[in-house]
Design a protein around this motif. Structure first.
Motif, mmCIF file in Angstrom:
data_model
loop_
_atom_site.group_PDB
_atom_site.id
_atom_site.type_symbol
_atom_site.label_atom_id
_atom_site.label_comp_id
_atom_site.label_asym_id
_atom_site.label_seq_id
_atom_site.Cartn_x
_atom_site.Cartn_y
_atom_site.Cartn_z
ATOM 1 N N SER A 149 -11.486 66.703 -3.088
ATOM 2 C CA SER A 149 -10.596 65.841 -3.867
ATOM 3 C C SER A 149 -9.942 64.811 -2.958
ATOM 4 N N LYS B 200 -16.796 63.250 -4.002
ATOM 5 C CA LYS B 200 -15.371 63.555 -3.994
ATOM 6 C C LYS B 200 -14.710 62.696 -5.067
ATOM 7 N N GLU C 97 -7.973 64.536 -7.858
ATOM 8 C CA GLU C 97 -7.810 65.892 -8.382
ATOM 9 C C GLU C 97 -7.586 65.927 -9.894
#
Length: 328
Positions: free
Chosen positions: A65, A273, A276
């Motif tokens: 994240s 990635k 979040e």
């Protein structure tokens, strides 16, 4: 085990203590319908997520994240529209060619309007000379925009683009070279057509004139190719747009094969990635909203040669400002 049996088993497994976010999503989608209906919806959901992956927002299972920028940011306007920043970096984590100090080789800002119909993807030239704000301990400076990632990672790249455009970025996604190759291979390769043969040792790409099916390594070379045509970054961006469109078209053809969809999503999830807040529930909601979307319209930030260096560019005004005003 055949594909449908695999999906049925997966659907049955979800009946027993699934993750909380997935359970909420499942209940919202399925309610109290019979089990066979739930499995059908699961297949539909997988196909929808594959469509979302083709529009540069693949985040089922994240490799990691990324923290959002801190400090002042553009206002979040609640309209239902989303702005997603996708960057491709020249890092190859896990390979022999991995190096520190990676830069963004591709910067793509994707605008999804509230109705999700007309998606726009804007390439931001990596050779753009811009004012980069202070990121952590790194002072503000004037430099190429791709150096923001080198000094402060994706968080600094987001902060730089938000400062330059006054566009609030809702989600961010990072893909490195190694991950890009894995995604192309998971698609089974991608087709391109060359007007003339290519033999470029720097990008490690050799192709004949005409149509070729590129594997992951070749597709990466195609993405990075500079010694072709006039050698400009602008021409490289046009080739990237051709390749991305071909990848999207290939991904859509997978939707009738649940086994291939599952394998593709597994690779994509492990290869990227994202911030979040881009969790499973958010992704499935977004994916289902993209079912009827067209392939994105690709644009490039309006530009002119830099007065200080003809090999670099600066954004053309007021054209660039007018483009980003649409994104706000």
């Amino acid at each position: 085990m055949d594909d449908m049996k695999l999906l049925r088993d997966f659907g049955a497994a979800l009946e027993h203590e699934p993750p909380a976010t997935l359970a909420r999503q499942r209940n919202r989608l399925t309610g109290a319908r019979p089990r066979r209906r739930r499995v059908g919806l699961l297949v539909t959901g997988l196909a929808a997520v594959a469509t979302a992956a083709a529009v540069a927002v693949p985040t089922l299972v994240l490799r990691g994240s990324v923290a959002p920028p801190t400090g002042a940011r553009p206002a979040k306007v609640v309209t239902g529209a989303l702005n997603v920043l996708l960057v491709g970096t020249d890092s190859e984590v896990g390979s022999k060619r991995f190096r520190k100090g990676a830069r963004t080789d591709t910067i793509l800002l994707v605008h999804l309007p509230a109705d999700r119909k007309e998606i726009t993807a804007v390439n931001i030239p990596r050779d753009s000379i811009v004012q980069i704000p202070r990121c952590g301990s790194v002072p503000a400076r004037k430099s190429m925009i791709n150096s923001a990632f080198d000094q402060g990672g994706l968080t600094c790249t987001v902060k730089t683009i938000e400062t330059l455009t006054d566009v609030r970025i809702d989600h961010m996604v990072e893909v490195d070279f190694l991950a890009f190759k894995e995604v192309v291979n998971a698609l089974g390769g991608v087709q391109v057509t060359m007007k003339q043969p290519v033999n470029d040792p720097k990008s490690k790409l050799r192709l004949p004139a005409g149509t070729s099916i590129l594997n992951g390594e070749q597709a990466l070379g195609y993405m990075r190719l500079r010694n072709y045509g006039d050698g400009s970054d602008m021409q490289r961006i046009k080739r990237q747009q051709v390749l991305l469109r071909a990848m999207m078209a290939k991904a859509k053809k997978m939707l009738t094969d649940p086994g291939k969809v599952s394998a593709f999503l597994g690779v994509v999830g492990k290869s990227i990635k994202a911030d979040e807040d881009f969790d499973m529930e958010t992704m499935v909601d977004l994916a289902t909203s993209l079912n009827d979307s067209r392939l994105p319209t690709f644009l490039t930030v309006p530009w002119v040669p830099s007065p200080d260096d003809p090999h670099r560019v600066v954004w053309k005004q007021p054209d660039a400002e007018q483009l980003f005003a649409r994104f706000r």
